[in-house]
Design a protein around this motif. Structure first.
Motif, PDB file in Angstrom:
ATOM      1  N   LEU A 172       8.197  37.815 -11.932  1.00  0.00           N
ATOM      2  CA  LEU A 172       7.929  36.864 -10.969  1.00  0.00           C
ATOM      3  C   LEU A 172       6.970  37.395  -9.842  1.00  0.00           C
ATOM      4  O   LEU A 172       7.202  38.532  -9.449  1.00  0.00           O
ATOM      5  CB  LEU A 172       9.356  36.298 -10.314  1.00  0.00           C
ATOM      6  CG  LEU A 172       9.158  35.509  -8.921  1.00  0.00           C
ATOM      7  CD1 LEU A 172       8.788  34.109  -9.409  1.00  0.00           C
ATOM      8  CD2 LEU A 172      10.556  35.479  -8.378  1.00  0.00           C
ATOM      9  N   ILE A 173       5.893  36.573  -9.864  1.00  0.00           N
ATOM     10  CA  ILE A 173       4.722  37.027  -8.914  1.00  0.00           C
ATOM     11  C   ILE A 173       4.715  35.903  -7.751  1.00  0.00           C
ATOM     12  O   ILE A 173       4.042  34.647  -8.210  1.00  0.00           O
ATOM     13  CB  ILE A 173       3.556  37.406  -9.719  1.00  0.00           C
ATOM     14  CG1 ILE A 173       3.552  38.386 -10.645  1.00  0.00           C
ATOM     15  CG2 ILE A 173       2.347  37.890  -8.831  1.00  0.00           C
ATOM     16  CD1 ILE A 173       2.467  38.431 -11.702  1.00  0.00           C
ATOM     17  N   THR A 174       4.977  36.356  -6.491  1.00  0.00           N
ATOM     18  CA  THR A 174       4.760  35.245  -5.511  1.00  0.00           C
ATOM     19  C   THR A 174       3.463  35.483  -4.514  1.00  0.00           C
ATOM     20  O   THR A 174       2.911  36.600  -4.583  1.00  0.00           O
ATOM     21  CB  THR A 174       5.971  35.183  -4.478  1.00  0.00           C
ATOM     22  OG1 THR A 174       6.264  36.464  -4.037  1.00  0.00           O
ATOM     23  CG2 THR A 174       7.150  34.491  -5.580  1.00  0.00           C
ATOM     24  N   LYS A 175       3.132  34.392  -3.624  1.00  0.00           N
ATOM     25  CA  LYS A 175       1.931  34.770  -2.934  1.00  0.00           C
ATOM     26  C   LYS A 175       2.242  35.782  -2.151  1.00  0.00           C
ATOM     27  O   LYS A 175       1.439  36.969  -1.736  1.00  0.00           O
ATOM     28  CB  LYS A 175       1.503  33.419  -2.393  1.00  0.00           C
ATOM     29  CG  LYS A 175       1.058  32.130  -3.296  1.00  0.00           C
ATOM     30  CD  LYS A 175       0.661  31.008  -2.447  1.00  0.00           C
ATOM     31  CE  LYS A 175       0.351  30.188  -3.390  1.00  0.00           C
ATOM     32  NZ  LYS A 175      -0.102  28.941  -2.810  1.00  0.00           N
ATOM     33  N   THR A 176       3.411  35.790  -1.360  1.00  0.00           N
ATOM     34  CA  THR A 176       3.656  36.848  -0.436  1.00  0.00           C
ATOM     35  C   THR A 176       5.510  37.132  -0.587  1.00  0.00           C
ATOM     36  O   THR A 176       5.963  36.342  -1.120  1.00  0.00           O
ATOM     37  CB  THR A 176       3.577  36.581   1.050  1.00  0.00           C
ATOM     38  OG1 THR A 176       4.411  35.329   1.341  1.00  0.00           O
ATOM     39  CG2 THR A 176       2.077  36.167   1.461  1.00  0.00           C
ATOM     40  N   GLU A 177       5.776  38.319   0.196  1.00  0.00           N
ATOM     41  CA  GLU A 177       7.275  38.246   0.282  1.00  0.00           C
ATOM     42  C   GLU A 177       7.902  37.917   1.516  1.00  0.00           C
ATOM     43  O   GLU A 177       9.137  37.796   1.606  1.00  0.00           O
ATOM     44  CB  GLU A 177       7.603  40.018  -0.060  1.00  0.00           C
ATOM     45  CG  GLU A 177       7.339  40.383  -1.607  1.00  0.00           C
ATOM     46  CD  GLU A 177       7.447  42.006  -1.657  1.00  0.00           C
ATOM     47  OE1 GLU A 177       7.904  42.370  -2.676  1.00  0.00           O
ATOM     48  OE2 GLU A 177       7.567  42.540  -0.493  1.00  0.00           O
ATOM     49  N   THR A 178       7.061  37.584   2.366  1.00  0.00           N
ATOM     50  CA  THR A 178       7.614  37.185   3.927  1.00  0.00           C
ATOM     51  C   THR A 178       7.726  35.650   3.867  1.00  0.00           C
ATOM     52  O   THR A 178       8.801  35.355   4.681  1.00  0.00           O
ATOM     53  CB  THR A 178       6.635  37.598   4.810  1.00  0.00           C
ATOM     54  OG1 THR A 178       5.262  37.324   4.825  1.00  0.00           O
ATOM     55  CG2 THR A 178       6.694  39.404   4.877  1.00  0.00           C
ATOM     56  N   ASN A 179       7.033  34.834   3.256  1.00  0.00           N
ATOM     57  CA  ASN A 179       7.280  33.421   3.596  1.00  0.00           C
ATOM     58  C   ASN A 179       8.356  32.935   3.020  1.00  0.00           C
ATOM     59  O   ASN A 179       8.856  33.372   1.921  1.00  0.00           O
ATOM     60  CB  ASN A 179       6.134  32.615   2.742  1.00  0.00           C
ATOM     61  CG  ASN A 179       6.045  31.226   3.045  1.00  0.00           C
ATOM     62  OD1 ASN A 179       7.134  30.684   3.101  1.00  0.00           O
ATOM     63  ND2 ASN A 179       4.819  30.639   3.434  1.00  0.00           N
ATOM     64  N   PRO A 180       9.318  32.458   3.829  1.00  0.00           N
ATOM     65  CA  PRO A 180      10.544  31.901   3.345  1.00  0.00           C
ATOM     66  C   PRO A 180      10.644  30.974   2.228  1.00  0.00           C
ATOM     67  O   PRO A 180      11.770  31.304   1.609  1.00  0.00           O
ATOM     68  CB  PRO A 180      11.152  30.987   4.615  1.00  0.00           C
ATOM     69  CG  PRO A 180      10.489  31.606   5.862  1.00  0.00           C
ATOM     70  CD  PRO A 180       8.901  31.932   5.274  1.00  0.00           C
ATOM     71  N   PHE A 181       9.748  30.441   1.777  1.00  0.00           N
ATOM     72  CA  PHE A 181       9.552  29.770   0.635  1.00  0.00           C
ATOM     73  C   PHE A 181       9.603  30.581  -0.512  1.00  0.00           C
ATOM     74  O   PHE A 181      10.436  30.249  -1.610  1.00  0.00           O
ATOM     75  CB  PHE A 181       8.424  28.852   0.512  1.00  0.00           C
ATOM     76  CG  PHE A 181       7.910  27.896  -0.636  1.00  0.00           C
ATOM     77  CD1 PHE A 181       8.738  26.738  -0.589  1.00  0.00           C
ATOM     78  CD2 PHE A 181       7.379  28.254  -1.671  1.00  0.00           C
ATOM     79  CE1 PHE A 181       8.283  25.888  -1.628  1.00  0.00           C
ATOM     80  CE2 PHE A 181       7.473  27.472  -2.718  1.00  0.00           C
ATOM     81  CZ  PHE A 181       7.804  26.242  -2.695  1.00  0.00           C
ATOM     82  N   PHE A 182       8.945  31.637  -0.463  1.00  0.00           N
ATOM     83  CA  PHE A 182       8.944  32.587  -1.681  1.00  0.00           C
ATOM     84  C   PHE A 182      10.324  33.416  -1.583  1.00  0.00           C
ATOM     85  O   PHE A 182      10.458  33.797  -2.787  1.00  0.00           O
ATOM     86  CB  PHE A 182       7.745  33.448  -1.554  1.00  0.00           C
ATOM     87  CG  PHE A 182       6.479  32.363  -1.741  1.00  0.00           C
ATOM     88  CD1 PHE A 182       6.185  31.574  -2.698  1.00  0.00           C
ATOM     89  CD2 PHE A 182       5.390  32.517  -0.593  1.00  0.00           C
ATOM     90  CE1 PHE A 182       5.062  30.754  -2.863  1.00  0.00           C
ATOM     91  CE2 PHE A 182       4.277  31.875  -0.560  1.00  0.00           C
ATOM     92  CZ  PHE A 182       4.000  30.742  -1.664  1.00  0.00           C
ATOM     93  N   VAL A 183      10.782  33.700  -0.492  1.00  0.00           N
ATOM     94  CA  VAL A 183      11.884  34.380  -0.460  1.00  0.00           C
ATOM     95  C   VAL A 183      13.078  33.428  -1.150  1.00  0.00           C
ATOM     96  O   VAL A 183      13.919  34.070  -2.018  1.00  0.00           O
ATOM     97  CB  VAL A 183      12.440  34.548   1.006  1.00  0.00           C
ATOM     98  CG1 VAL A 183      13.831  35.225   1.169  1.00  0.00           C
ATOM     99  CG2 VAL A 183      11.525  35.700   1.549  1.00  0.00           C
ATOM    100  N   LYS A 184      13.252  32.329  -0.950  1.00  0.00           N
ATOM    101  CA  LYS A 184      14.005  31.310  -1.534  1.00  0.00           C
ATOM    102  C   LYS A 184      13.719  31.316  -3.250  1.00  0.00           C
ATOM    103  O   LYS A 184      14.641  31.462  -3.983  1.00  0.00           O
ATOM    104  CB  LYS A 184      13.955  30.096  -1.071  1.00  0.00           C
ATOM    105  CG  LYS A 184      14.836  28.845  -1.823  1.00  0.00           C
ATOM    106  CD  LYS A 184      16.290  29.295  -1.627  1.00  0.00           C
ATOM    107  CE  LYS A 184      16.989  29.339  -0.263  1.00  0.00           C
ATOM    108  NZ  LYS A 184      18.276  29.596  -0.404  1.00  0.00           N
TER     109      LYS A 184
END
Length: 335
Positions: free
Chosen positions: A34-46
């Motif tokens: 799993l590769i997200t844009k950032t680790e801090t944006n709550p959207f990607f945390v979820k």
């Protein structure tokens, strides 16, 4: 007798080694990236939360990585290369740079790795095996129609707080919003941000709250009479609200956004945002993990586009614009 015992033990060991806790055809635990844009944006945390939970449920191993900031393509390319080297069966990715990531995606697919985009389509969309996402154009369309109805006949002076140049999700939401409002007329195949005489200021925010605040401050300096603000996401919306409040304009300017996170829905309750299009990243991640595990078991790849849904959330419903209230929004935020 002794030799027979050794043979029996060897056969038993081989049988145990052939069992798989994850259903992988080779008997090894299925690895999912799993590769997200950032680790801090709550959207990607979820999103990460959903992928972690589903991987555990399916007996798979989840490898995760993220960019250092929204738009960090280099970190995502490195993550793809590392995950392929680690032996993942599939990679789920929210691409930061939807064009620049394509060569790395192609290399991964050439090595037999299934690649699925979540939330944000690559450019072209066919660069990946499948896309699991909100229809981002429709998400923009909904808040555009809502804003038009809520503004009634009042002339609009619009500020758009966008994402970054050339990123598909930003183009789709922006164009959907302006088309829904009636300020432009473009479909979801457009590759550039639509313009309109009603848009008096446009600024990029990278979906960041601090950058959203700065962008709104810049727009207010340029056009103090702004009365409607579209933002790419809720962190940018909250940044815009802070700038408006500091300028004493928070009561006279409507903010609409996209995301539907718990913080964003609460901002509607608190009167900071008028409406938001709620999307479901946990669902995107869950079906993504399922698709990779299924590929590992059967060899069948997910294909095409799967719409994971969008719902307009507001406590001030407008005629002709389907919506749900914040009670629903809080119960389903990013579910």
């Amino acid at each position: 007798m002794w030799i027979g015992a050794l043979v029996a033990l060897a056969l038993l060991a081989a049988a145990c080694a052939g069992r798989s806790s994850s259903g992988g055809s080779s008997g090894e635990q299925v690895q999912v990236g799993l590769i997200t844009k950032t680790e801090t944006n709550p959207f990607f945390v979820k999103m990460k939360e959903g992928a972690t939970k589903e991987a555990q449920a399916k007996g798979a191993k989840l490898l995760t990585a993220a960019g250092k900031f929204d738009g960090d393509n280099a970190s995502q390319v490195t993550a793809i290369e590392n995950m392929v080297a680690a032996g993942v069966k599939g990679i789920l990715i929210t691409p930061s740079d939807t064009k620049a990531i394509v060569p790395a995606v192609t290399k991964a697919r050439d090595k037999g790795v299934v690649v699925i985009a979540l939330d944000t389509p690559t450019d072209p969309q066919s660069a990946v095996d499948a896309l699991f996402a909100t229809n981002n154009y429709n998400a923009g369309l909904l808040i555009g129609k809502y804003a038009k109805a809520a503004m009634d006949s009042k002339p609009a002076k619009i500020a758009t707080l966008d994402l970054a140049p050339g990123i598909t999700v930003g183009i789709l939401r922006h164009n959907g919003f302006l088309t829904g409002y009636g300020a432009a007329n473009v479909d979801q195949n457009a590759t550039q941000l639509a313009t309109s005489p009603q848009v008096v200021c446009s600024q990029d925010t990278q979906g960041d709250q601090a950058k959203g605040q700065t962008a709104m401050e810049n727009c207010l300096q340029k056009s103090p009479d702004i009365n409607l603000v579209y933002t790419i996401n809720e962190p940018a919306a909250l940044g815009a609200y802070n700038a408006l409040k500091a300028a004493g304009k928070e009561k006279s300017v409507m903010i609409v956004s996209v995301d539907g996170g718990c913080t964003g829905v609460q901002a509607i309750v608190d009167g900071k945002i008028a409406a938001t299009s709620q999307q479901y990243p946990l669902k995107m991640a869950t079906v993504g993990v399922d698709a990779v595990v299924d590929f590992a078991k059967t060899g069948k790849k997910a294909t095409g586009y799967t719409d994971t849904g969008v719902t307009l959330i507001t406590d001030k419903a407008q005629p002709g614009v389907p919506s749900k209230d914040t009670k629903f929004g809080l119960a389903n935020c990013w579910g």
